[in-house]
Motif scaffolding. Structure first.
Motif, PDB file in Angstrom:
ATOM      1  N   ASN A 430       0.658  -1.470   0.226  1.00  0.00           N
ATOM      2  CA  ASN A 430      -0.180   0.311   0.059  1.00  0.00           C
ATOM      3  C   ASN A 430       0.891   1.386  -0.008  1.00  0.00           C
ATOM      4  O   ASN A 430       0.687   2.162  -0.417  1.00  0.00           O
ATOM      5  CB  ASN A 430      -1.306  -0.289   0.715  1.00  0.00           C
ATOM      6  CG  ASN A 430      -2.189  -1.103   0.964  1.00  0.00           C
ATOM      7  OD1 ASN A 430      -2.245  -1.695   0.203  1.00  0.00           O
ATOM      8  ND2 ASN A 430      -2.871  -1.613   2.285  1.00  0.00           N
ATOM      9  N   GLY A 469      -2.371   2.904  -1.480  1.00  0.00           N
ATOM     10  CA  GLY A 469      -3.155   2.617  -0.169  1.00  0.00           C
ATOM     11  C   GLY A 469      -4.364   3.585  -0.752  1.00  0.00           C
ATOM     12  O   GLY A 469      -5.571   3.569   0.011  1.00  0.00           O
ATOM     13  N   ARG A 476      -7.734  -1.438  -7.058  1.00  0.00           N
ATOM     14  CA  ARG A 476      -7.125  -2.045  -6.928  1.00  0.00           C
ATOM     15  C   ARG A 476      -6.142  -3.473  -7.293  1.00  0.00           C
ATOM     16  O   ARG A 476      -5.754  -3.729  -7.551  1.00  0.00           O
ATOM     17  CB  ARG A 476      -7.679  -2.238  -4.971  1.00  0.00           C
ATOM     18  CG  ARG A 476      -6.728  -1.151  -4.058  1.00  0.00           C
ATOM     19  CD  ARG A 476      -7.076  -0.546  -2.284  1.00  0.00           C
ATOM     20  NE  ARG A 476      -6.290  -2.251  -2.247  1.00  0.00           N
ATOM     21  CZ  ARG A 476      -4.849  -2.574  -1.361  1.00  0.00           C
ATOM     22  NH1 ARG A 476      -4.472  -1.584  -1.537  1.00  0.00           N
ATOM     23  NH2 ARG A 476      -4.929  -3.491  -1.023  1.00  0.00           N
TER      24      ARG A 476
END
Length: 554
Positions: A430, A469, A476
């Motif tokens: 992240n 992150g 993601r």
């Protein structure tokens, strides 16, 4: 006490609703939304505010502006919620007190043996009050559990003794027993196996009150009466189920694209007319200046005509500029109606597996949890692995990749491979950017080469420099998929564990497109039949009772 939902009067109304997070990040602004009886599917991109809206309706969050009103009792099944593992099943269902009172009355126990007659009568009256009219509470509870396939679960068991999927169904059973007027479900099929999903589908189909369900499960959304598409802070309504929505959206998008083409033509025409007008006006100005220089008319007349020509020229120019701006505004409006349907496009020649090549050999394998498997994968096969929750599918995948040692037998992968787990944190760091995360899996690739490839995964320019992150759920997943598929050496076997969990519709479509472009072997665990069918699966396997066996397509 059980009651039927007040289908005719129950409703949800959001009027000029606003909500922002404590750091000031806005989610909804001036939001308008109302829904009455029937089943409504709420869809939208990750981060559009669907779960936040359900929390506002359930009263778990308070709006910062406007109002959220609900007529009737609300039942809410959140996306991420867990039950206390020490609770008994009857406590989780909310019937423990009524059940205790019922048993006390049935046994003739009005109170402790040492209590006086008045005390016993008082406790007996309290038992009757606790039960009310709900004398069949245990029968209803058993019937509800049976309806959801939980017939083996005893009411005196603890939650810690049931599986994660059974826990989700128990929370739903508690709501069904309450029979609220308004039922809110947030991604209820996540982590449910196929049999459990089908039981939930039946429960949703039978619901007669107000139902608002957030889901990316297209099988579930085909059981609703209408679709509410939350996009850009507004809801767009479509009558019918999800299949009807897709058809209507295709027609709508085709019309929107025609409007864009027409608006582009109009802008081009207005530009040409403005240029032509400027040429004509320049000629008139040159002619006027020539007449003025030759002094063919009185000076006062020529000055007056020159002034009139300048005013006329200014008005004419302003008119054409205004028309051009209006055409550009129409183009912008038309373009906004066309959705961003960018797709992942992959060209990875090094992932190609020849038809006869052996990719994976599994011989006499036994995992640490007792799964037995013999398997050979050859060429670019596409294998679907299905099975009940807790059957050992994830353990099998991790054993095949060498992450977990086998208890017996062997699993040998003969080509470069990558594993995409359910938890993306196992793939992404992240604190690193998207580019940096991909570079971890392709350390010899140049920065320019990585960026060029990432563009095909829709990470262009500054987007590739975002920290993992800070990405949305769909982003993601795309970054994790890019990191694995762009790895060096190129993976010729991909193993995916429940890849569609928590993905919005757009992300699922992009995943399907990416996997269609992939030319290696594929082994995917999923409970989503429609997703699996879209992958052109060539072989179906089921893991049940510790044995891996061929099965028919879903």
């Amino acid at each position: 006490m059980s009651k039927p939902p007040a289908a005719s009067s129950a409703a949800i109304v959001c009027a000029h609703t606003g909500f922002s997070w404590p750091d000031g990040t806005p989610v909804l602004d001036g939001f308008q939304f109302s829904v009455g009886a029937g089943r409504t599917g709420l869809i939208g991109l990750n981060g559009s505010g669907k779960s936040t809206l359900l929390k506002l309706i359930a009263g778990e969050l308070a709006p910062t502006d406007g109002s959220v009103k609900v007529v009737g009792e609300v039942g809410y099944l959140p996306q991420h919620a867990s039950l206390d593992t020490h609770l008994r099943v009857d406590e989780a269902l909310g019937i423990a007190a009524a059940r205790t009172a019922l048993h006390a009355i049935e046994s003739g126990d009005g109170g402790p043996p040492w209590s006086s007659e008045a005390e016993s009568l008082g406790e007996s009256e309290e038992h009757f009050t606790t039960i009310g009219d709900d004398w069949d509470v245990e029968e209803r509870a058993r019937a509800t559990l049976d309806q959801l396939g939980l017939h083996t679960i005893d009411l005196d068991r603890t939650i810690g003794e049931v599986s994660g999927g059974e826990s989700v169904l128990l929370r739903l059973a508690a709501l069904l027993l309450r029979r609220p007027d308004v039922l809110l479900l947030d991604e209820p099929t996540n982590n449910l196996d196929l049999p459990a999903r089908r039981r939930l589908y039946d429960a949703v189909t039978a619901w007669s009150g107000v139902l608002l369900v957030v889901s990316h499960d297209r099988e579930l959304l085909d059981r609703v009466d209408r679709i509410a598409d939350l996009r850009g802070g507004e809801v767009h309504w479509y009558g019918g189920n999800f299949t009807a929505y897709e058809q209507a959206l295709a027609v709508e998008q085709e019309a929107a694209e025609r409007m864009v083409r027409a608006a582009e033509s109009d802008v081009a025409r207005q530009k040409r007319e403005l240029a032509d007008a400027q040429v004509k006006l320049a000629r008139r100005v040159r002619y006027g200046n020539k007449m003025y220089a030759q002094k063919r008319e009185p000076k006062i007349v020529m000055n007056s005509r020159k002034q009139e020509a300048q005013v006329s020229a200014g008005k004419h120019r302003a008119l054409h500029i205004e028309r051009l701006q209006e055409a550009r505004d129409r183009l912008d409006e038309a373009a906004e109606a066309v959705r961003d349907d960018d797709e992942i496009r992959i060209d990875l020649p090094y992932t190609v597996v020849p038809p006869g090549r052996t990719v994976l050999t599994v011989s006499g394998l036994r995992t640490r949890y007792g799964t037995h498997a013999d398997l050979e994968v050859r060429g670019p096969e596409r294998i679907a692995l299905t099975g009940r929750n807790g059957s050992g599918k994830t353990t099998l995948l991790r054993t095949l990749t060498g992450e977990l040692p086998p208890a017996a037998g062997t699993a040998e992968v003969h080509v470069p491979h990558r594993f995409l787990p359910q938890r993306l944190d196992e793939v992404l760091d992240n604190d690193l950017t998207v580019v940096e995360n991909v570079a971890r899996y392709a350390p010899d690739a140049t920065n320019n080469r990585i960026r060029a490839r990432l563009a095909r995964f829709l990470f262009k320019g500054a987007r590739a420099d975002q920290q993992a992150g800070t990405l949305s759920g769909g982003e993601r997943f795309r970054a994790a998929l890019a990191a694995l598929m762009l790895a060096e050496p190129a993976p010729q076997l991909l193993l995916l564990d429940e890849p569609t969990n928590n993905l919005d519709m757009s992300s699922v479509r992009r995943l399907v497109t990416a996997l269609h472009s992939y030319e290696g072997a594929l082994l995917v665990v999923s409970h989503d039949p429609r997703f699996l069918r879209e992958l052109s699966i060539t072989r179906w396997l089921t893991l049940a009772s510790g044995v891996l066996t061929p099965t028919d397509p879903l």
